[in-house]
Design a protein around this motif. Structure first.
Motif, PDB file in Angstrom:
ATOM      1  N   GLN A 120       3.299   4.904  -9.122  1.00  0.00           N
ATOM      2  CA  GLN A 120       4.359   6.034  -8.921  1.00  0.00           C
ATOM      3  C   GLN A 120       3.651   7.247  -8.023  1.00  0.00           C
ATOM      4  O   GLN A 120       2.653   7.024  -7.761  1.00  0.00           O
ATOM      5  CB  GLN A 120       4.218   6.738 -10.560  1.00  0.00           C
ATOM      6  N   ALA A 204       7.000  11.882 -12.460  1.00  0.00           N
ATOM      7  CA  ALA A 204       7.222  10.848 -11.136  1.00  0.00           C
ATOM      8  C   ALA A 204       8.499  11.028 -10.708  1.00  0.00           C
ATOM      9  O   ALA A 204       9.465  11.212 -11.384  1.00  0.00           O
ATOM     10  CB  ALA A 204       7.104   9.661 -11.895  1.00  0.00           C
ATOM     11  N   SER A 207       9.153   5.592  -7.951  1.00  0.00           N
ATOM     12  CA  SER A 207       8.058   4.448  -8.680  1.00  0.00           C
ATOM     13  C   SER A 207       8.530   3.022  -8.058  1.00  0.00           C
ATOM     14  O   SER A 207       9.624   3.051  -7.403  1.00  0.00           O
ATOM     15  CB  SER A 207       8.159   4.340 -10.102  1.00  0.00           C
TER      16      SER A 207
END
Length: 329
Positions: A120, A204, A207
């Protein structure tokens, strides 16, 4: 030009001489008299099953003696394999290609998994998209898997690495620097994602799930082991599938073992499940027959175009499917 952490051939030769491992005669032997296989792995959910294999005696069950070596630093495991200080290692395809470009003689014999979200790019509060990284300070381990993910993500957003302030740090240190507020974003893999997300408001922003198939993870062996003891290689591959079967039948105990090796709670470990797709035997065979050769060529071209390597690595001998083909379901 970016400096690779994967050692070039000349340095490999020097380090291999200066840091040579114990001679075969000083190592434990398997029942057939061959030296124990030195197998490395590091912190990644798709590789923690090796800890289960050791603790449940599955290597011995398949007639191979293994010295299992855990590396706190993923890069150290890459360099150990490149210099012949271990015989086998679990590592990504792009990092294997970088090693081969530097002169290492390595062969992929098994697909452990594909990263489907556990790699990520995590950013501070207020940074909501890849475009927002322009001018930001971003940390990652230079020349390895999440640096590669960062470059893929920047390219997708129409940015170059020159448009961010790249801070090269080992993955654990990168996660710690992010939590401490010293960088704006970080490229990390599980379980270090758990550390990074402790920063309040962090999230995040992309990813490996956004780049399907880009980060396959493998068991990689030296060409020397392949030439001298292919029976041991076959035993390692068979042990892997036996281990995955054992985990499936004993999930709770297996998670405790793997979480213990990862240094996280069983509950945290379970959150990694979706982000790592373990390959079945049939998926392995299909990958070697189709996707892997094409993926290796694509990654090789990317490494050259991004100046992560000086020249494309030779692909002859990189992939060896016969071991997964020989496993009996």
């Amino acid at each position: 030009m970016l400096r690779r952490l994967i050692l070039p051939a000349a340095v490999v030769l020097v380090l291999g001489t200066a840091c040579a491992a114990a001679p075969d005669s000083a190592r434990p032997a398997d029942p057939g008299g061959a030296p124990a296989v030195r197998l490395g792995f590091s912190a990644w959910p798709g590789w923690f099953p090796w800890q289960v294999a050791e603790e449940k005696g599955l290597f011995a069950k398949n007639g191979v003696t293994v010295e299992l070596k855990y590396f706190d630093s993923y890069t150290d495991s890459l360099n150990a394999l490149a210099t012949g200080n271990i015989d086998a290692n679990s590592q990504t395809l792009n990092d294997t290609l970088a090693s081969v470009a530097g002169g290492a003689k390595e062969t992929v014999v098994l697909v452990n998994d594909n990263s489907t979200g556990n790699d990520q790019i995590i950013a501070k509060q207020g940074v909501k998209s890849l475009a927002d990284l322009k001018g930001a300070t971003v940390a990652a381990e230079q020349g390895t898997v999440d640096h590669y993910l960062l470059l893929l993500a920047l390219r997708k957003a129409g940015l170059t690495e020159a448009q961010v302030k790249f801070q090269p740090l080992p993955t654990d240190a990168a996660a710690a620097a992010f939590v401490a507020g010293r960088v704006d974003a970080v490229g990390v893999f599980a379980p270090f994602t758990t550390t990074a997300l402790k920063r309040p408001g962090s999230s995040a922003i992309t990813s490996s799930a956004d780049f399907p198939g880009a980060i396959p993870d493998h068991l990689v062996v030296t060409r020397d082991l392949l030439a001298k003891n292919d029976k041991a290689v076959q035993a390692l591959v068979k042990t892997w599938f036996d281990t995955i079967a054992w985990i499936g039948a004993n999930r709770a105990e297996a998670v405790q073992i793997m979480a213990g090796r990862a240094g996280v709670s069983a509950a945290d470990y379970e959150t990694y499940d979706k982000g790592t797709t373990i390959f079945t035997l049939e998926q392995n065979r299909a990958a070697f027959a189709g996707e892997l050769p094409a993926r290796a060529k694509k990654i090789s071209e990317f490494l050259v175009s991004s100046k992560l390597v000086d020249a494309a690595p030779p692909l002859d001998g990189l992939l060896e499917p016969r071991f997964v083909q020989a496993v009996q379901p």
